[in-house]
Design a protein around this motif. Structure first.
Motif, PDB file in Angstrom:
ATOM      1  N   ALA A   1       0.834  -1.190   0.000  1.00 17.91           N
ATOM      2  CA  ALA A   1       0.000   0.000   0.000  1.00 17.91           C
ATOM      3  C   ALA A   1       0.876   1.250   0.000  1.00 17.91           C
ATOM      4  O   ALA A   1       1.869   1.320   0.720  1.00 17.91           O
ATOM      5  N   GLY A   2       0.506   2.218  -0.830  1.00 16.63           N
ATOM      6  CA  GLY A   2       1.277   3.434  -0.971  1.00 16.63           C
ATOM      7  C   GLY A   2       2.292   3.397  -2.094  1.00 16.63           C
ATOM      8  O   GLY A   2       2.823   4.449  -2.480  1.00 16.63           O
ATOM      9  N   ASP A   3       2.568   2.222  -2.619  1.00 16.81           N
ATOM     10  CA  ASP A   3       3.527   2.076  -3.712  1.00 16.81           C
ATOM     11  C   ASP A   3       2.917   2.486  -5.043  1.00 16.81           C
ATOM     12  O   ASP A   3       1.725   2.772  -5.147  1.00 16.81           O
ATOM     13  N   SER A   4       3.751   2.492  -6.064  1.00 14.61           N
ATOM     14  CA  SER A   4       3.330   2.825  -7.418  1.00 14.61           C
ATOM     15  C   SER A   4       3.588   1.661  -8.356  1.00 14.61           C
ATOM     16  O   SER A   4       4.456   0.820  -8.113  1.00 14.61           O
ATOM     17  N   LEU A   5       2.831   1.636  -9.436  1.00 16.41           N
ATOM     18  CA  LEU A   5       2.961   0.600 -10.443  1.00 16.41           C
ATOM     19  C   LEU A   5       2.526   1.189 -11.777  1.00 16.41           C
ATOM     20  O   LEU A   5       1.610   2.015 -11.822  1.00 16.41           O
ATOM     21  N   ARG A   6       3.172   0.768 -12.844  1.00 15.64           N
ATOM     22  CA  ARG A   6       2.799   1.236 -14.178  1.00 15.64           C
ATOM     23  C   ARG A   6       2.449   0.050 -15.071  1.00 15.64           C
ATOM     24  O   ARG A   6       3.263  -0.852 -15.266  1.00 15.64           O
ATOM     25  N   LEU A   7       1.243   0.077 -15.604  1.00 16.22           N
ATOM     26  CA  LEU A   7       0.784  -0.934 -16.535  1.00 16.22           C
ATOM     27  C   LEU A   7       0.948  -0.440 -17.964  1.00 16.22           C
ATOM     28  O   LEU A   7       0.805   0.750 -18.240  1.00 16.22           O
ATOM     29  N   SER A   8       1.229  -1.363 -18.869  1.00 17.11           N
ATOM     30  CA  SER A   8       1.347  -1.042 -20.282  1.00 17.11           C
ATOM     31  C   SER A   8       0.465  -1.981 -21.084  1.00 17.11           C
ATOM     32  O   SER A   8       0.212  -3.115 -20.679  1.00 17.11           O
ATOM     33  N   CYS A   9       0.008  -1.506 -22.226  1.00 19.11           N
ATOM     34  CA  CYS A   9      -0.796  -2.320 -23.128  1.00 19.11           C
ATOM     35  C   CYS A   9      -0.417  -1.971 -24.554  1.00 19.11           C
ATOM     36  O   CYS A   9      -0.567  -0.820 -24.979  1.00 19.11           O
ATOM     37  N   ALA A  10       0.075  -2.951 -25.286  1.00 19.48           N
ATOM     38  CA  ALA A  10       0.489  -2.758 -26.667  1.00 19.48           C
ATOM     39  C   ALA A  10      -0.550  -3.335 -27.618  1.00 19.48           C
ATOM     40  O   ALA A  10      -0.960  -4.487 -27.457  1.00 19.48           O
ATOM     41  N   ALA A  11      -0.954  -2.544 -28.605  1.00 19.57           N
ATOM     42  CA  ALA A  11      -1.941  -2.966 -29.587  1.00 19.57           C
ATOM     43  C   ALA A  11      -1.271  -3.326 -30.902  1.00 19.57           C
ATOM     44  O   ALA A  11      -0.272  -2.719 -31.298  1.00 19.57           O
ATOM     45  N   SER A  12      -1.823  -4.314 -31.571  1.00 19.11           N
ATOM     46  CA  SER A  12      -1.348  -4.706 -32.889  1.00 19.11           C
ATOM     47  C   SER A  12      -2.547  -5.064 -33.757  1.00 19.11           C
ATOM     48  O   SER A  12      -3.668  -5.165 -33.281  1.00 19.11           O
ATOM     49  N   GLY A  13      -2.296  -5.261 -35.043  1.00 10.34           N
ATOM     50  CA  GLY A  13      -3.373  -5.533 -35.978  1.00 10.34           C
ATOM     51  C   GLY A  13      -3.831  -4.253 -36.653  1.00 10.34           C
ATOM     52  O   GLY A  13      -3.013  -3.449 -37.080  1.00 10.34           O
ATOM     53  N   ARG A  14      -5.152  -4.063 -36.733  1.00 13.98           N
ATOM     54  CA  ARG A  14      -5.717  -2.886 -37.394  1.00 13.98           C
ATOM     55  C   ARG A  14      -5.720  -1.696 -36.440  1.00 13.98           C
ATOM     56  O   ARG A  14      -6.774  -1.182 -36.045  1.00 13.98           O
ATOM     57  N   THR A  15      -4.541  -1.246 -36.080  1.00 11.24           N
ATOM     58  CA  THR A  15      -4.416  -0.182 -35.082  1.00 11.24           C
ATOM     59  C   THR A  15      -4.910   1.170 -35.587  1.00 11.24           C
ATOM     60  O   THR A  15      -5.199   2.053 -34.779  1.00 11.24           O
ATOM     61  N   SER A  16      -5.024   1.343 -36.902  1.00 16.20           N
ATOM     62  CA  SER A  16      -5.528   2.601 -37.441  1.00 16.20           C
ATOM     63  C   SER A  16      -6.999   2.821 -37.100  1.00 16.20           C
ATOM     64  O   SER A  16      -7.495   3.947 -37.197  1.00 16.20           O
ATOM     65  N   SER A  17      -7.693   1.770 -36.705  1.00 13.74           N
ATOM     66  CA  SER A  17      -9.102   1.873 -36.359  1.00 13.74           C
ATOM     67  C   SER A  17      -9.337   2.267 -34.905  1.00 13.74           C
ATOM     68  O   SER A  17     -10.476   2.511 -34.508  1.00 13.74           O
ATOM     69  N   ILE A  18      -8.292   2.330 -34.098  1.00 17.46           N
ATOM     70  CA  ILE A  18      -8.426   2.615 -32.669  1.00 17.46           C
ATOM     71  C   ILE A  18      -8.767   4.081 -32.441  1.00 17.46           C
ATOM     72  O   ILE A  18      -8.092   4.969 -32.958  1.00 17.46           O
ATOM     73  N   TYR A  19      -9.809   4.320 -31.645  1.00 23.05           N
ATOM     74  CA  TYR A  19     -10.136   5.679 -31.236  1.00 23.05           C
ATOM     75  C   TYR A  19      -9.865   5.878 -29.744  1.00 23.05           C
ATOM     76  O   TYR A  19      -9.136   6.776 -29.349  1.00 23.05           O
ATOM     77  N   THR A  20     -10.465   5.025 -28.919  1.00 22.63           N
ATOM     78  CA  THR A  20     -10.304   5.117 -27.481  1.00 22.63           C
ATOM     79  C   THR A  20      -9.589   3.875 -26.948  1.00 22.63           C
ATOM     80  O   THR A  20      -9.888   2.759 -27.369  1.00 22.63           O
ATOM     81  N   MET A  21      -8.672   4.081 -26.021  1.00 21.60           N
ATOM     82  CA  MET A  21      -8.057   2.993 -25.291  1.00 21.60           C
ATOM     83  C   MET A  21      -8.370   3.204 -23.812  1.00 21.60           C
ATOM     84  O   MET A  21      -8.293   4.333 -23.321  1.00 21.60           O
TER      85      MET A  21
END
Length: 123
Positions: free
Chosen positions: A14-34
């Motif tokens: 508790a009190g610590d920090s963490l960073r999550l990542s998410c990489a997209a592939s495929g038809r990425t030109s269609s992405i509007y919201t993540m």
């Protein structure tokens, strides 16, 4: 079709920090919201944070001021920086993608989902 892979979860105090990542592939030109959702044992999946491709952001009240969502459009990657973590933040965190503008916090707006990454916060 869009494929999503999350990483960065783990066990923290508790009190610590963490960073999550998410990489997209495929038809990425269609992405509007993540966005990021989370699901704790025995509870429904809930919205955490979302970001449009124009960098408009929206946060759940429970994480506002502690979490920050960002994206790198060139790398098709979204991040969730989580600070001041609390035990109630413990959940499986899922990355999701929507292909059009809409209600950013609505689960049904997202058509593509990652496999989830576990975040556990001990007291």
């Amino acid at each position: 079709q869009v494929q999503l892979v999350e990483y960065g979860g783990g066990l923290v105090q508790a009190g610590d920090s963490l960073r999550l990542s998410c990489a997209a592939s495929g038809r990425t030109s269609s992405i509007y919201t993540m966005g990021w959702f989370r699901q704790a044992p025995g509870k429904e999946r809930e919205f955490v944070a979302g970001i449009s491709w124009t960098s408009i952001t929206y946060y759940a009240d429970s994480v506002k001021g502690r979490f920050t969502i960002s994206r790198d459009n060139a790398k098709n990657t979204v991040y969730l920086q989580m600070n001041s973590l609390k035990p109630e933040d413990t959940a499986v965190y899922y990355c999701a993608v929507s292909t059009r503008a809409g209600t950013m916090e609505a689960l049904a707006e997202y058509g593509y989902w990652g496999q989830g990454t576990q975040v556990t916060v001990s007291s």
